[in-house]
Write a protein that holds these residues in place. Structure first.
Motif, PDB file in Angstrom:
ATOM      1  N   GLN A  16       0.806  -1.205   0.000  1.00  0.00           N
ATOM      2  CA  GLN A  16       0.000   0.000   0.000  1.00  0.00           C
ATOM      3  C   GLN A  16       0.847   1.267   0.000  1.00  0.00           C
ATOM      4  O   GLN A  16       1.970   1.298   0.491  1.00  0.00           O
ATOM      5  CB  GLN A  16      -0.967   0.011   1.177  1.00  0.00           C
ATOM      6  CG  GLN A  16      -0.307  -0.143   2.513  1.00  0.00           C
ATOM      7  CD  GLN A  16      -1.316   0.077   3.619  1.00  0.00           C
ATOM      8  OE1 GLN A  16      -1.832   1.162   3.768  1.00  0.00           O
ATOM      9  NE2 GLN A  16      -1.594  -0.952   4.371  1.00  0.00           N
ATOM     10  N   SER A  17       0.267   2.267  -0.645  1.00  0.00           N
ATOM     11  CA  SER A  17       0.896   3.583  -0.719  1.00  0.00           C
ATOM     12  C   SER A  17       2.306   3.569  -1.292  1.00  0.00           C
ATOM     13  O   SER A  17       3.180   4.276  -0.827  1.00  0.00           O
ATOM     14  CB  SER A  17       0.956   4.204   0.674  1.00  0.00           C
ATOM     15  OG  SER A  17      -0.120   5.077   0.805  1.00  0.00           O
ATOM     16  N   THR A  18       2.503   2.764  -2.309  1.00  0.00           N
ATOM     17  CA  THR A  18       3.812   2.772  -2.946  1.00  0.00           C
ATOM     18  C   THR A  18       3.724   3.353  -4.345  1.00  0.00           C
ATOM     19  O   THR A  18       4.572   3.113  -5.184  1.00  0.00           O
ATOM     20  CB  THR A  18       4.399   1.353  -3.030  1.00  0.00           C
ATOM     21  OG1 THR A  18       3.389   0.487  -3.533  1.00  0.00           O
ATOM     22  CG2 THR A  18       4.889   0.883  -1.699  1.00  0.00           C
ATOM     23  N   GLY A  19       2.654   4.094  -4.584  1.00  0.00           N
ATOM     24  CA  GLY A  19       2.554   4.778  -5.869  1.00  0.00           C
ATOM     25  C   GLY A  19       2.046   3.909  -6.998  1.00  0.00           C
ATOM     26  O   GLY A  19       2.419   4.107  -8.150  1.00  0.00           O
ATOM     27  N   LYS A  20       1.196   2.959  -6.694  1.00  0.00           N
ATOM     28  CA  LYS A  20       0.648   2.108  -7.752  1.00  0.00           C
ATOM     29  C   LYS A  20      -0.293   2.894  -8.653  1.00  0.00           C
ATOM     30  O   LYS A  20      -0.174   2.846  -9.864  1.00  0.00           O
ATOM     31  CB  LYS A  20      -0.127   0.922  -7.141  1.00  0.00           C
ATOM     32  CG  LYS A  20       0.735  -0.002  -6.334  1.00  0.00           C
ATOM     33  CD  LYS A  20      -0.073  -1.151  -5.763  1.00  0.00           C
ATOM     34  CE  LYS A  20      -1.153  -0.692  -4.789  1.00  0.00           C
ATOM     35  NZ  LYS A  20      -0.604  -0.015  -3.596  1.00  0.00           N
ATOM     36  N   SER A  21      -1.211   3.607  -8.009  1.00  0.00           N
ATOM     37  CA  SER A  21      -2.159   4.393  -8.807  1.00  0.00           C
ATOM     38  C   SER A  21      -1.409   5.466  -9.586  1.00  0.00           C
ATOM     39  O   SER A  21      -1.693   5.717 -10.748  1.00  0.00           O
ATOM     40  CB  SER A  21      -3.212   5.030  -7.901  1.00  0.00           C
ATOM     41  OG  SER A  21      -3.831   4.059  -7.109  1.00  0.00           O
ATOM     42  N   THR A  22      -0.431   6.080  -8.927  1.00  0.00           N
ATOM     43  CA  THR A  22       0.364   7.100  -9.612  1.00  0.00           C
ATOM     44  C   THR A  22       1.037   6.511 -10.845  1.00  0.00           C
ATOM     45  O   THR A  22       1.073   7.125 -11.905  1.00  0.00           O
ATOM     46  CB  THR A  22       1.447   7.641  -8.656  1.00  0.00           C
ATOM     47  OG1 THR A  22       0.822   7.966  -7.413  1.00  0.00           O
ATOM     48  CG2 THR A  22       2.129   8.843  -9.232  1.00  0.00           C
ATOM     49  N   VAL A  27      -5.579   8.955  -6.331  1.00  0.00           N
ATOM     50  CA  VAL A  27      -4.239   8.921  -5.762  1.00  0.00           C
ATOM     51  C   VAL A  27      -4.280   9.716  -4.482  1.00  0.00           C
ATOM     52  O   VAL A  27      -4.892  10.760  -4.432  1.00  0.00           O
ATOM     53  CB  VAL A  27      -3.237   9.608  -6.699  1.00  0.00           C
ATOM     54  CG1 VAL A  27      -1.905   9.797  -6.017  1.00  0.00           C
ATOM     55  CG2 VAL A  27      -3.065   8.825  -7.969  1.00  0.00           C
ATOM     56  N   SER A  28      -3.693   9.213  -3.465  1.00  0.00           N
ATOM     57  CA  SER A  28      -3.601  10.094  -2.317  1.00  0.00           C
ATOM     58  C   SER A  28      -2.463   9.738  -1.407  1.00  0.00           C
ATOM     59  O   SER A  28      -1.727   8.805  -1.642  1.00  0.00           O
ATOM     60  CB  SER A  28      -4.901  10.125  -1.548  1.00  0.00           C
ATOM     61  OG  SER A  28      -4.783  11.123  -0.581  1.00  0.00           O
ATOM     62  N   GLY A  70      -2.564   8.766   1.710  1.00  0.00           N
ATOM     63  CA  GLY A  70      -2.715   7.694   2.682  1.00  0.00           C
ATOM     64  C   GLY A  70      -3.274   6.467   2.036  1.00  0.00           C
ATOM     65  O   GLY A  70      -3.219   6.309   0.836  1.00  0.00           O
ATOM     66  N   CYS A 117      -5.687   4.669   0.277  1.00  0.00           N
ATOM     67  CA  CYS A 117      -6.701   5.361  -0.493  1.00  0.00           C
ATOM     68  C   CYS A 117      -7.510   4.459  -1.396  1.00  0.00           C
ATOM     69  O   CYS A 117      -8.708   4.378  -1.285  1.00  0.00           O
ATOM     70  CB  CYS A 117      -6.033   6.448  -1.292  1.00  0.00           C
ATOM     71  SG  CYS A 117      -7.160   7.250  -2.374  1.00  0.00           S
ATOM     72  N   THR A 118      -6.821   3.755  -2.282  1.00  0.00           N
ATOM     73  CA  THR A 118      -7.573   2.858  -3.138  1.00  0.00           C
ATOM     74  C   THR A 118      -8.090   1.712  -2.274  1.00  0.00           C
ATOM     75  O   THR A 118      -7.326   1.104  -1.552  1.00  0.00           O
ATOM     76  CB  THR A 118      -6.674   2.301  -4.245  1.00  0.00           C
ATOM     77  OG1 THR A 118      -5.946   3.357  -4.808  1.00  0.00           O
ATOM     78  CG2 THR A 118      -7.485   1.600  -5.314  1.00  0.00           C
ATOM     79  N   GLY A 132      -3.664  -1.380  -2.034  1.00  0.00           N
ATOM     80  CA  GLY A 132      -2.365  -1.890  -1.640  1.00  0.00           C
ATOM     81  C   GLY A 132      -2.488  -3.087  -0.713  1.00  0.00           C
ATOM     82  O   GLY A 132      -3.399  -3.164   0.103  1.00  0.00           O
ATOM     83  N   ASN A 187      11.694   4.024  -6.894  1.00  0.00           N
ATOM     84  CA  ASN A 187      12.667   4.802  -6.123  1.00  0.00           C
ATOM     85  C   ASN A 187      14.099   4.332  -6.305  1.00  0.00           C
ATOM     86  O   ASN A 187      14.903   4.388  -5.400  1.00  0.00           O
ATOM     87  CB  ASN A 187      12.333   4.777  -4.634  1.00  0.00           C
ATOM     88  CG  ASN A 187      11.098   5.586  -4.359  1.00  0.00           C
ATOM     89  OD1 ASN A 187      10.887   6.614  -4.995  1.00  0.00           O
ATOM     90  ND2 ASN A 187      10.291   5.120  -3.438  1.00  0.00           N
ATOM     91  N   LEU A 205       9.497   9.783  -7.893  1.00  0.00           N
ATOM     92  CA  LEU A 205       8.530  10.580  -8.633  1.00  0.00           C
ATOM     93  C   LEU A 205       8.895  12.055  -8.717  1.00  0.00           C
ATOM     94  O   LEU A 205       8.764  12.700  -9.736  1.00  0.00           O
ATOM     95  CB  LEU A 205       7.161  10.414  -7.971  1.00  0.00           C
ATOM     96  CG  LEU A 205       6.003  11.257  -8.438  1.00  0.00           C
ATOM     97  CD1 LEU A 205       5.651  10.901  -9.876  1.00  0.00           C
ATOM     98  CD2 LEU A 205       4.790  11.021  -7.544  1.00  0.00           C
TER      99      LEU A 205
END
Ligand SMILES: Nc1nc2c(ncn2[C@@H]2O[C@H](COP(=O)(O)OP(=O)(O)OP(=O)(O)O)[C@@H](O)[C@H]2O)c(=O)[nH]1
Ligand SMILES: [Mg+2]
Ligand SMILES: [Zn+2]
Ligand SMILES: [Zn+2]
Length: 1508
Positions: free
Chosen positions: A733-739, A751-752, A754, A756-757, A787, A858, A916
């Motif tokens: 979670q929160s590793t920029g998948k949606s991004t 995208v957020s 915290g 989020c999805t 995530g 990253n 990013l």
């Protein structure tokens, strides 16, 4: 214009006549300037109306002819190119006249083309051309007219966007995947530039504005601002939003006021900016680490504007960039920034400076908006006024100021004016500055001069301080939204004025203004998805898992669960559709544009509502998650997050529940009918590009009916272009998948900052025609998932199971799965990989092979790929370990390595992506490296998709996968529970194919064996052809011939298997191959046996014949002797006397030889009689024999064309369906208690039915009779040509010809041969006649014999053959006796599609004698149920571990819960009768079983056997 000449009405008329039509057009208009008004004939831009270019036929030869084919062939904003063809006559030159409103230009030329330049843009010109002859005479003119392009038109044409002013670019156009997406070629012409820019911008690439052609020609270069302006002008509202959003992510300025240089109108880009949300930390929050997240158009900010007056030697934009320390504004030192601007003057751009809360880094400690006007304020006074009324300060850059500075002094505004001059400019005048300053009442503070002592940095610093000052002290703060009013007053348009946008806004506001407390709102307005839906989910899963069955009877328990579910659906239906939902559904039912606006408004409004609360919660969640110690707090925040999140997905979720609940109402119920259109509505939205929730992450469930119906509607909307490829992302979670997905495809998954999805969302992207072929699909489906949690977190809310389910589902649905890994945390990664590997393993086991791509985020080092070689090795090692662990859990230990599970190469399957942001947010632009790496990944993924061996799934197949995956996921044991109709379909197809091949082969072998037997039976006789004299030699030869054919066939079948469509059924291939091999072995031994048997018989016959032959010779000798004697005695005997004498001798001889009766009575008969005899005694039996030998395979072949007999599965289906239709207990009893007999009779019955009336059998018979007659005739004819010595050798010749096909009884033949001296010719003649008659007799006989009689006489018995074929291995389920249906000769596992209550296997409670309702397919998943039998040595054993006892059985739990309805129905209906028949007590039938209708029973049958 070059030269002014007298206008056309002067006295030169004698030289040329104006053509009639030309005059006509201008009749009544001002005489002086004929083409005074263009309005009534002006052609549309770019078009040219050739008015009249024909010369008159009546002209005499000496009259000069005007030029012909006069036309305008090129139009630009300031030039027109003309051409014409030479008329007849001696032409000296041409005179071209061009006029517009009294301006006339005349030029002459001796070529046939002319380009008029220096014209005005956007003006319609009249054009005339006359011929001038050598003699000076001038012709009448040919005339036409044309309009020059406006600046805008001409630029748009250069960019290839000329049609887009009317038909605006839409999101689906700019997001589609096309050839350009993957080729990565630099732009080749100007028309490539906008697309190039768009492509890069949609991937948030900060190099997007560097749009330069490779050509060195600098006048070809277009200013990026022109391209941006053009694109905004040509885009619809949604594309504009996207452009602004992505530009602001790149930290580019975005348009605030968009000019249109044609209409001179400008537009406030309010809507376009609405999607931009910014996060920052003002100084006041530095301590608390808090932050502000705001929709930028709603932020109340001071705006500082920068404008230019006249020429200016300071680069305003460059200075601003330095001030903001970003490449925010395009300026002349940037690539192509120095190209002249053609349409972008008057553009006002805006950008924001947002602090991060760090004093050392922040240029301004408070947020500020910066506006920049392109062009001179003298030319753009509206824009300037606007800025003066909206800004806290306006900085005016200038070189010279003169007293006519009314522009500045006339403004009615509260803004502070700052004058910025360049002291070094030679045009700078201090006096003028002081005058103006005094006029404006400015102090020195408001004057900034760049002096000699200052370098750029110093100057920027001063400027910065001034701005800071303004920002800190100004009260003038304004939201962009508020600027709309000022715009209106100034006559500036606002981009959200359209009625669609406004109505949509009203509708959205009507819903969202009602929201006070989110939790309460959800309970009141969206009640169906709350607790009820969660409870339904629990029941649905429990129905499959049966975790809490306890000591209850399973079937009763399941029946109870079903009742509970029904009750909950009832409860859902008891709610009236809420106000909010009614409004929502109405609004999304509006026409496309309005619907899109509505959804966007909704999304933004809801976002605004929940932002305040959520961003804080999310941040706290993220913070706490770093340390899983804070369990309780995390849990609490998580719950709050879930409670207070409200997005449009909640509204769609509610729609789904309303729909699903309505399905439990009677079909005719109006409230149900009213909701039938909802799936279609939703399908349309998917096509619009909206993400749709697939898995509800909160309830952790898929509303299967709803989603299937939406997809089915989608299929209808898309057909026939309904092929899709699926790309999914999975990761922590929160590793920029949606991004990542958003960057890759330009889409907008939420995208957020915290968690989020939630759940999984799917979205469609169009594939452009130019690569459809390559990709073999029409749409790409992208699935974004929530995530995966690390185990520490997962423990908190038992979400581990949810993660597993989700991963299995999406991996199973996708063609390519992107696995997102944030390298820095390898333990976390390991845990996630475990889940993912597990999902892959499961897919392999069910026959689907998704590809995977690991993405390491990253990682920015250029040497990443090299350096990470070791890491990749480590990853591989870990993957292998995990594969082993997963394999053990799924009891599929043969999978040892990750590569056993899937095709994966560590080198190509890994991709490294740098961070990013380039710098630290909020002022950091997206890292170009990030965008580029994502682009590489995108290309790679598209490449992989293109080479996917699986044929692209269509939407319906996708739906099928989704259903079966999700049903299997609901079970405890996935692999073991997976049932998919596509796999079943593919398996069925393979079985059908295999059976066809097998039958072709068998048929071939039947024929071959029949022939071989004929050859053996004729061996050594007159009919025998064989050169070989030794029978054993002959058999040997035949055997080797058989082996060759068998081998050829085996090879062919194996090849067929390898080539056939085996996607999804690969695992069964082996079984079929083995089946083919064993079939060959069986066939071989059977063929050999038949050959040996035939040879044995033949050998016996030979012995017998030898004896007979001797005897015949003896007989013949005696008869001859008798005749001779008579002749010698010269006794004239009467016929009667002769007979008596003959009988005497016959009896004597017979006694002597003890030989059976032989007829010699027609010894003297005529040729006709001989022929008749030969036909009747020899040929007819042979033909009859031939027909009966051939009929068997014919009948089998015919029966096999029937679907029912094509595979074991369809056979079972047909038998069961027939039983249901007959609805008779005795039939069921017979089927259950004496299965084989029942089935044998059933088959026989089918054959008899098929052939009793039909003429088919007659056709078969006739075909064989006719073919026999043909060869007999041919044999006779051939024998005739061979000039036999006597009739005997003639007959021998005939028989020999027939030897390959017919077996002629040697007995009959021998008898016939005796004393035969008929005339050959005559005999042959009569023979042909007799054979004709024979055909008729045979047909009559055949007709009189009924099919049953025939079946008995056949050599190959169809009923037996079919039975063997369809009974298969003959094994029956060890629990319920359902017959095995596996195809192929040797299968590794037996299976039955439909199991039944074990009551039907006579199982009962030993105490009460009550029949048991349990069904084995449920028993095998019931936690505690046990059985004992001989196989367990009467020890108790768990049903769920049945594999240990019956390893070769595969008993799948019901794919759907309705599957076993068939047998439930039967048992419920005949319960008492069964009990009586089994001498037991009737079963306790669960309540819901009695409700099953015959229709449902039939449906369930169809479902079980996958019949459509
Ligand atoms: N520093 C940094 N931040 C990133 C990177 N990628 C994404 N982000 C930010 O991380 C946050 C979360 O990104 P998302 O794309 O929502 O992450 P996600 O994996 O979809 O999150 P969930 O769906 O909630 O699991 C956003 O604020 C992104 O801007 C990155 O490479 N570096
Ligand atoms: Mg996400
Ligand atoms: Zn069974
Ligand atoms: Zn079997």
């Amino acid at each position: 214009m070059a030269e002014s000449v007298p206008t056309m009405d002067n006295s030169e008329e004698e030289f040329y006549d104006v053509p009639d039509s030309f005059l006509e057009l201008h009749r009544g208009e001002g005489e002086k300037t004929p083409p005074a008004s263009q309005t009534d004939y002006a052609p549309s831009p770019g078009q040219v109306a050739a008015l009249n270019a024909e010369s008159k036929a009546s002209q005499s030869v000496t009259e000069p002819n005007p030029p012909v084919q006069f036309a305008v062939y090129q139009v630009s904003s300031e030039s027109l190119s003309l051409r014409w063809d030479t008329p007849a006559g001696e032409v000296e030159s041409y005179i071209v006249t061009c006029c517009h409103e009294g301006d006339v230009v005349q030029e002459s030329t001796d070529t046939n083309t002319l380009t008029l330049s220096h014209l005005k843009p956007g003006v319609c010109y009249s054009l005339l051309v006359s011929t001038q002859l050598r003699n000076g005479r001038i012709s009448k003119p040919a005339a036409t007219s044309a309009k020059t392009k406006t600046h805008l038109e001409s630029l748009l044409e250069d960019l290839g966007l000329e049609d887009r002013l009317k038909e605006k670019l839409s999101l689906s156009t700019i997001l589609q995947i096309d050839k350009k997406t993957i080729t990565d070629e630099p732009p080749k012409c100007n028309a490539d530039l906008p697309w190039y820019f768009l492509k890069k911008l949609m991937m948030v690439n900060v190099t997007a504005r560097n749009v330069k052609l490779n050509s060195t020609n600098s006048c070809d270069r277009l200013n990026p601002l022109d391209i941006i302006t053009a694109l905004f002008l040509c885009s619809d509202g949604f594309v504009r939003q996207e452009l602004s959003l992505k530009m602001s992510m790149c930290q580019f300025s975005v348009p605030l006021l968009l000019p249109n240089c044609d209409t001179k109108q400008c537009t406030l880009m309010l809507w376009a900016m609405r999607d931009i949300v910014k996060k920052y930390r003002p100084q006041s929050l530095t301590e608390s680490k808090g932050f502000i997240e705001e929709r930028i158009v709603l932020s109340e900010l001071p705006m500082i504007s920068f404008v230019r007056l006249g020429e200016c030697s300071l680069s305003k934009s460059e200075i601003l960039n330095k001030l903001l320390s970003n490449d925010t504004f395009v300026h002349h030192d940037m690539e192509c920034g120095d190209s002249p601007r053609r349409i972008s003057n008057g553009l006002v751009e805006i950008s924001w400076y947002l602090p991060c809360g760090n004093k050392n880094m922040d240029v301004f400690s408070e947020p500020v908006a910066v506006a920049n006007l392109r062009g001179d304020i003298a030319s753009f006074q509206t824009q300037f006024s606007f800025l003066c009324q909206t800004s806290a300060a306006v900085f005016v850059f200038f070189d010279t100021l003169d007293s006519e500075c009314e522009l500045l002094t006339n403004q009615q505004h509260k803004t502070q004016i700052f004058l910025v001059g360049n002291h070094q400019s030679n045009r700078f005048s201090m006096d003028a500055l002081q005058n103006v300053a005094a006029e404006l009442g400015l102090t020195n503070n408001n004057i900034l001069l760049k002096t000699k002592q200052m370098n750029d940095a110093d100057f920027v610093k001063t400027l910065g301080e001034t701005v800071s000052n303004v920002v800190e002290n100004s009260k003038m703060k304004m939201r962009i939204e508020q600027m709309a009013d000022i715009a209106h007053k100034l006559g500036i348009l606002v981009d959200e004025e359209s009625s669609e946008c406004q109505t949509a806004k009203k509708n959205a506001d009507a819903i969202t203004t009602e929201i006070q407390d989110i939790l309460q709102y959800k309970e009141a307005e969206l009640p169906l998805q709350g607790q009820i839906w969660k409870e339904l989910t629990r029941l649905e899963k429990e129905e499959f898992r049966l975790r809490n069955v306890g000591s209850k009877n399973i079937e009763d328990y399941k029946s109870d669960l079903l009742l509970e579910k029904t009750q909950l659906r009832k409860e859902q239906n008891s709610h009236d559709i809420s106000n909010a939902m009614t409004c929502f559904i109405n609004a999304i039912s509006s026409p496309e544009i309005e619907r899109c606006y509505f959804l966007k408004w909704m999304r933004m409004n809801l976002d605004n509502v929940s932002r305040e609360k959520l961003s804080d919660l999310r941040e706290r969640y993220k913070e706490k998650c770093k340390n899983p110690e804070n369990k309780e707090e995390i849990k609490d925040i998580d719950r709050q997050l879930s409670n207070s999140s409200l997005g449009i997905e909640h509204f769609f979720r509610e729609m789904g529940q309303i729909y699903e609940a309505s399905l439990s109402l009677p079909e005719t119920e109006p409230s149900r009918e009213q909701l039938q259109h909802l799936p279609k509505l939703c399908a349309q939205l998917l096509l619009d590009g909206l993400p749709l929730e697939l898995v509800d992450g909160e309830a952790s469930n898929i509303p299967l009916r709803w989603i299937s119906d939406v997809l089915s509607q989608l299929n209808d909307l898309m057909s026939p272009l309904n092929k899709i490829l699926v790309v999914t992302v999975l990761g922590v979670q929160s590793t920029g998948k949606s991004t990542l997905l958003n960057t890759m495809f330009g889409v907008q998954f939420a995208v957020s900052s915290g968690r989020c999805t939630r759940g999984a969302f799917m979205l469609l992207i169009r594939i452009n025609e130019d690569i459809k072929k390559e990709l073999n699909c029409d749409f790409m489906m992208i699935i974004d998932t929530e995530g995966l949690k690390s185990p520490e977190l997962a423990q908190l809310d038992n979400s581990h199971e949810h993660d597993n389910e989700l991963a299995t589902l999406v991996v199973g649905l996708s063609d390519v799965t992107i696995i997102n890994i944030a390298m820095e945390n390898s333990t976390e990664m390991k845990d996630i990989l475990q889940i993912v590997v597990h999902a892959f393993l499961r897919m392999k086991e069910v026959g689907k092979k998704p590809k995977c791509q690991f993405v390491h985020q990253n990682v920015s080092d250029v040497s990443a790929h090299e350096k990470n070689l070791r890491d990749r090795k480590l990853l591989m090692q870990q993957l292998n370990e995990m594969t082993q662990a997963a394999a053990k859990m799924e009891k599929k230990e043969e999978n040892k390595n990750f590569s056993d599970v899937m095709e994966y190469s560590p080198d190509t399957g890994n991709c490294y992506i740098p961070g990013l942001w380039n710098g630290s947010p909020p002022m950091a632009p997206v890292n170009a490296g990030y965008s580029e790496a994502v682009y590489e990944l995108k290309k790679n993924i598209i490449h992989v998709l293109g080479s996917c061996e699986s044929s692209a799934n269509d939407i319906l197949e996708f739906t099928e996968w989704m259903k079966s995956l999700w049903n299997a996921v609901k079970h405890e044991n996935f692999i073991f529970s997976f049932r998919n109709s596509l796999v079943a379909d593919a398996y069925m197809k393979l079985c059908t194919e295999f059976n066809k091949w097998e039958w072709e082969f068998r048929q071939l072998m039947y024929t071959w064996v029949t022939d071989a037997e004929t050859r053996i039976r004729n061996f050594g006789t007159v009919a025998g052809k064989s050169e070989i004299s030794d029978m054993s030699e002959c058999v040997k030869q035949l055997k080797s011939e058989a082996s060759t054919i068998l081998s050829e066939w085996e090879t062919k079948l194996l090849e067929n298997l390898a080539q056939g469509h085996v996607y999804l059924v690969e695992e069964y291939k082996e079984g079929f191959a083995n089946g083919a091999k064993s079939l060959r072995r069986q066939m071989q031994s059977s063929v050999f046996n038949q050959l040996t048997a035939a040879a044995d018989i033949r050998n016996g016959m030979t012995e017998l014949e030898k004896i007979k032959e001797n005897h015949t010779k003896e007989l013949e000798g005696r008869v001859r002797a008798l005749i001779e004697e008579c002749q010698k005695k010269n006794i004239q005997m009467t016929e009667k006397e002769l007979d008596e004498e003959f009988d005497k001798m016959w009896t004597e001889t017979q006694k002597e030889l003890s030989f059976e009766e032989m007829k010699f009575d027609d010894i003297y008969n005529s040729c006709q009689k001989k022929a008749e005899e030969f036909t009747r005694c020899c040929l007819k039996p042979a033909v009859e024999d031939f027909v009966y030998r051939s009929l068997g395979p014919d009948i089998i072949g015919e029966m096999l064309t029937n679907e029912q007999f094509s595979t074991r599965m369809s056979f079972q289906y047909s038998v069961l369906l027939d039983l249901l239709r007959k609805d008779d207990f005795e039939n069921y009893r017979s089927y259950i208690c004496s299965y084989e007999e029942y089935v044998k009779n059933w088959i026989l019955d089918k054959i008899v039915k098929r052939f009793s009336e039909a003429s088919t059998i007659f056709e078969f018979e006739d075909r064989h009779v006719q073919s026999s007659i043909r060869i007999i005739n041919a044999a006779v004819n051939k024998a005739k040509t061979e000039k036999s010595a006597n009739l005997e050798s003639f007959v021998k010749n005939v028989c020999q010809e027939l030897g390959d096909k017919l077996v002629i009884s040697q007995d009959a033949l021998g008898a016939f041969m005796i004393l035969n001296n008929a005339d050959q010719e005559q005999f042959a003649h009569w023979l042909t006649e007799c054979v004709k008659d024979m055909a008729q007799v045979l047909q009559e006989e055949f007709n009189e014999t009924d099919i049953l009689m025939k079946l008995i006489q056949l050599n190959v018995h169809p009923q037996k053959e079919l039975f063997t074929k369809l009974i298969g291995c003959g094994k029956q389920c060890p629990f319920c006796s359902a017959p095995c249906e596996a195809g192929g000769q040797e299968h590794s596992e037996h299976f039955a599609s439909l199991h039944r209550s074990i009551a039907l296997g006579q199982y009962r409670c030993s105490l009460s004698q009550i029949l048991s309702t349990d069904i084995c397919s449920s028993l095998v998943i019931t936690p505690n149920s046990t059985f004992r039998c001989g196989a367990t040595n009467w020890e108790r054993h768990h049903h769920k571990d049945y594999k240990a006892i019956f390893p070769d059985w595969k008993i799948s739990p019901d794919g759907s819960l309705e599957a076993s309805d068939y047998w439930k129905y039967v048992l419920a209906k005949f319960n008492n009768k069964f009990a009586k028949a089994f001498k037991a007590e009737p079963a306790d039938i669960p309540v819901t079983w009695n409700m099953i209708t015959p229709q449902q029973a039939e449906e369930s049958l169809k479902e079980s056997f996958n019949i459509k």
